[in-house]
Design a protein around this motif. Structure first.
Motif, PDB file in Angstrom:
ATOM      1  N   ARG A  32      -2.851   4.581  -4.867  1.00 53.96           N
ATOM      2  CA  ARG A  32      -1.422   4.597  -4.526  1.00 53.96           C
ATOM      3  C   ARG A  32      -0.768   3.243  -4.795  1.00 53.96           C
ATOM      4  NH1 ARG A  32       0.160   6.295   1.465  1.00 53.96           N
ATOM      5  NH2 ARG A  32       0.176   4.053   1.885  1.00 53.96           N
ATOM      6  N   LEU A  33      -1.422   2.172  -4.382  1.00 53.50           N
ATOM      7  CA  LEU A  33      -0.853   0.843  -4.589  1.00 53.50           C
ATOM      8  C   LEU A  33      -0.854   0.475  -6.069  1.00 53.50           C
ATOM      9  CD1 LEU A  33       0.288  -1.723  -3.294  1.00 53.50           C
ATOM     10  CD2 LEU A  33      -2.056  -2.566  -3.057  1.00 53.50           C
ATOM     11  N   THR A 202       3.249  -4.005   1.614  1.00 55.69           N
ATOM     12  CA  THR A 202       4.277  -3.127   1.047  1.00 55.69           C
ATOM     13  C   THR A 202       4.090  -1.737   1.637  1.00 55.69           C
ATOM     14  OG1 THR A 202       2.885  -2.481  -0.837  1.00 55.69           O
ATOM     15  CG2 THR A 202       4.347  -4.384  -1.156  1.00 55.69           C
ATOM     16  N   ARG A 203       5.092  -0.908   1.459  1.00 55.95           N
ATOM     17  CA  ARG A 203       4.992   0.464   1.965  1.00 55.95           C
ATOM     18  C   ARG A 203       3.988   1.282   1.169  1.00 55.95           C
ATOM     19  NH1 ARG A 203      10.617  -0.081   1.976  1.00 55.95           N
ATOM     20  NH2 ARG A 203      10.912   1.469   0.331  1.00 55.95           N
ATOM     21  N   ASP A 204       3.686   0.862  -0.062  1.00 52.00           N
ATOM     22  CA  ASP A 204       2.729   1.594  -0.894  1.00 52.00           C
ATOM     23  C   ASP A 204       1.284   1.259  -0.553  1.00 52.00           C
ATOM     24  OD1 ASP A 204       4.608   3.006  -2.618  1.00 52.00           O
ATOM     25  OD2 ASP A 204       5.113   1.028  -3.404  1.00 52.00           O
ATOM     26  N   SER A 205       1.067   0.226   0.228  1.00 54.12           N
ATOM     27  CA  SER A 205      -0.281  -0.141   0.644  1.00 54.12           C
ATOM     28  C   SER A 205      -0.784   0.852   1.684  1.00 54.12           C
ATOM     29  CB  SER A 205      -0.266  -1.555   1.234  1.00 54.12           C
ATOM     30  OG  SER A 205      -1.419  -1.801   2.004  1.00 54.12           O
ATOM     31  N   VAL A 211      -1.858  -2.554  11.482  1.00 53.28           N
ATOM     32  CA  VAL A 211      -2.476  -3.749  10.920  1.00 53.28           C
ATOM     33  C   VAL A 211      -1.435  -4.572  10.168  1.00 53.28           C
ATOM     34  CG1 VAL A 211      -4.224  -4.615   9.309  1.00 53.28           C
ATOM     35  CG2 VAL A 211      -4.731  -2.657  10.779  1.00 53.28           C
ATOM     36  N   LYS A 212      -0.547  -3.899   9.436  1.00 53.15           N
ATOM     37  CA  LYS A 212       0.517  -4.626   8.743  1.00 53.15           C
ATOM     38  C   LYS A 212       1.375  -5.407   9.730  1.00 53.15           C
ATOM     39  CE  LYS A 212       0.907  -1.259   4.951  1.00 53.15           C
ATOM     40  NZ  LYS A 212       1.764  -0.229   4.323  1.00 53.15           N
ATOM     41  N   GLU A 213       1.616  -4.826  10.890  1.00 51.67           N
ATOM     42  CA  GLU A 213       2.409  -5.532  11.906  1.00 51.67           C
ATOM     43  C   GLU A 213       1.686  -6.787  12.382  1.00 51.67           C
ATOM     44  OE1 GLU A 213       5.505  -4.986  12.768  1.00 51.67           O
ATOM     45  OE2 GLU A 213       5.579  -3.326  11.327  1.00 51.67           O
ATOM     46  N   SER A 331       8.901  -1.432  -0.923  1.00 50.63           N
ATOM     47  CA  SER A 331       8.065  -0.655  -1.835  1.00 50.63           C
ATOM     48  C   SER A 331       7.649  -1.575  -2.980  1.00 50.63           C
ATOM     49  CB  SER A 331       8.847   0.538  -2.388  1.00 50.63           C
ATOM     50  OG  SER A 331       9.898   0.085  -3.233  1.00 50.63           O
ATOM     51  N   CYS A 332       6.667  -1.164  -3.765  1.00 50.15           N
ATOM     52  CA  CYS A 332       6.268  -1.965  -4.920  1.00 50.15           C
ATOM     53  C   CYS A 332       7.437  -2.136  -5.880  1.00 50.15           C
ATOM     54  CB  CYS A 332       5.093  -1.311  -5.645  1.00 50.15           C
ATOM     55  SG  CYS A 332       3.508  -1.458  -4.783  1.00 50.15           S
TER      56      CYS A 332
END
Length: 355
Positions: A32-33, A202-205, A211-213, A331-332
């Motif tokens: 996805r990424l 990113t949202r695509d990750s 964890v992103k937070e 996003s990417c």
């Protein structure tokens, strides 16, 4: 995707419109990424070190189903099945083979014979000269600011020494997150930038949102370079687990290390013979001690616990120092666009100073 605004030897070499590379991060750089980056006009790179051979082939097929643009795969040159994985890239028409360690000259030759761009990552000018002499098409150089395995020399000092040493395209990594960084790298003479932590956020990750937070809440001093995870310098977020590893003796780490080695063996599907073969290759290629090789089996398991399962009590979170200046999840496509637009503007502004 925006039209091409910056053309470099790297964009011509790889066939992408924008000189932005999403690096191969274990458990992070999945289909996805990678396809999100490719569709945005950058070069996405699959991380294969944490994949079995079958998983890698499935991931390549999935990326090809998501995009018709060039992408790459990051490989372990010292893996026992490195040659088979290179053949897989050739068979599926993958554009770029990147390596964390220098591949053997015959492997480079095989890939180049089938028009696969070879791009090893290096940490010193002498290593860049060596792989360039062997036929590498480009190199990625990461300074000490970068996440994961890293060196002690900052990008601003390492990059110019590499640029002076070789005449192939150089991708600068370590400390990059926006268009100003891309403009600076191009001004040094680089042909593009590589970014890991910025694409992780990113949202695509596929990294869990919780964890992103954790990443977004960290400051510039909230990473640490430790050798206690796998025996080699490894930059990651400072957590309670990492702090405890730093304070724990080698004897007390022995039990957890053995358990994680068994867990990695089960998840990878590798036999003891294959693990030992990989270990011998690692020792020969990297000069690791037996103790360091034992610790190295920790890395995939601990990164998976943190980056996939979101369990920071059992896992670690690789991170570059740039985590302290990132505060959003684009996003990417949004990320690549704003980096390229800002870089083009900064280069034009800088050019206006010339009399």
């Amino acid at each position: 995707m925006i039209d091409q605004q910056i053309r470099t030897p790297f964009t011509d070499l790889v066939g992408v419109p924008h000189p932005v590379v999403q690096t191969g991060m274990g458990w992070v750089s999945g289909p996805r990424l990678v396809s999100g980056t490719a569709n945005a006009g950058g070069l996405g790179i699959l991380a294969s070190a944490t994949m079995t051979f079958a998983e890698l082939e499935a991931a390549i097929i999935e990326v090809k189903g998501r995009t018709d643009r060039p992408f790459g795969v990051n490989l372990r040159a010292d893996a026992g099945d490195a040659a088979d994985r290179c053949r897989l890239l050739i068979d599926h028409g993958v554009k770029v083979a990147s390596f964390a360690l220098a591949p053997k000259p015959e492997l480079i030759a095989q890939l180049k014979e089938h028009d696969v761009v070879v791009m090893p990552s290096i940490g010193a000018a002498k290593h860049a000269k060596k792989v360039a002499a062997w036929g590498a098409d480009a190199v990625m150089v990461q300074g000490g600011e970068g996440g994961g395995h890293t060196g002690a020399i900052p990008t601003t000092l390492l990059l110019p020494t590499v640029l002076d040493a070789v005449d192939i395209p150089v991708i600068a990594a370590g400390g990059f997150f926006d268009g100003r960084g891309l403009a600076a790298a191009l001004s040094y003479g680089a042909a593009g930038v590589g970014m890991g932590t910025r694409f992780l956020l990113t949202r695509d990750s596929a990294v869990p949102d919780a964890v992103k937070e954790l990443y977004l809440a960290r400051g510039l001093t909230d990473t640490v370079v430790t050798t206690k995870v796998d025996g080699m310098p490894h930059r990651m977020l400072r957590t309670d687990l990492v702090d405890s590893l730093e304070e724990t003796s080698a004897v007390r780490r022995l039990g957890p290390t053995a358990r994680r080695t068994l867990e990695f063996k089960r998840s990878s599907g590798m036999s003891w013979a294959e693990l030992l073969k990989d270990g011998r290759a690692m020792r020969k290629a990297q000069g690791r001690t037996l103790a360091q090789m034992a610790l190295a089996a920790n890395t995939p398991t601990m990164l998976r616990a943190g980056l996939v399962e979101g369990d920071t009590s059992a896992g670690v979170l690789a991170s570059g120092q740039v985590v302290g200046v990132i505060d959003d999840l684009p996003s990417c496509e949004e990320l690549v666009e704003r980096i390229v637009v800002q870089a083009a503007a900064e280069l034009k502004r800088a050019a206006s100073y010339v009399v």
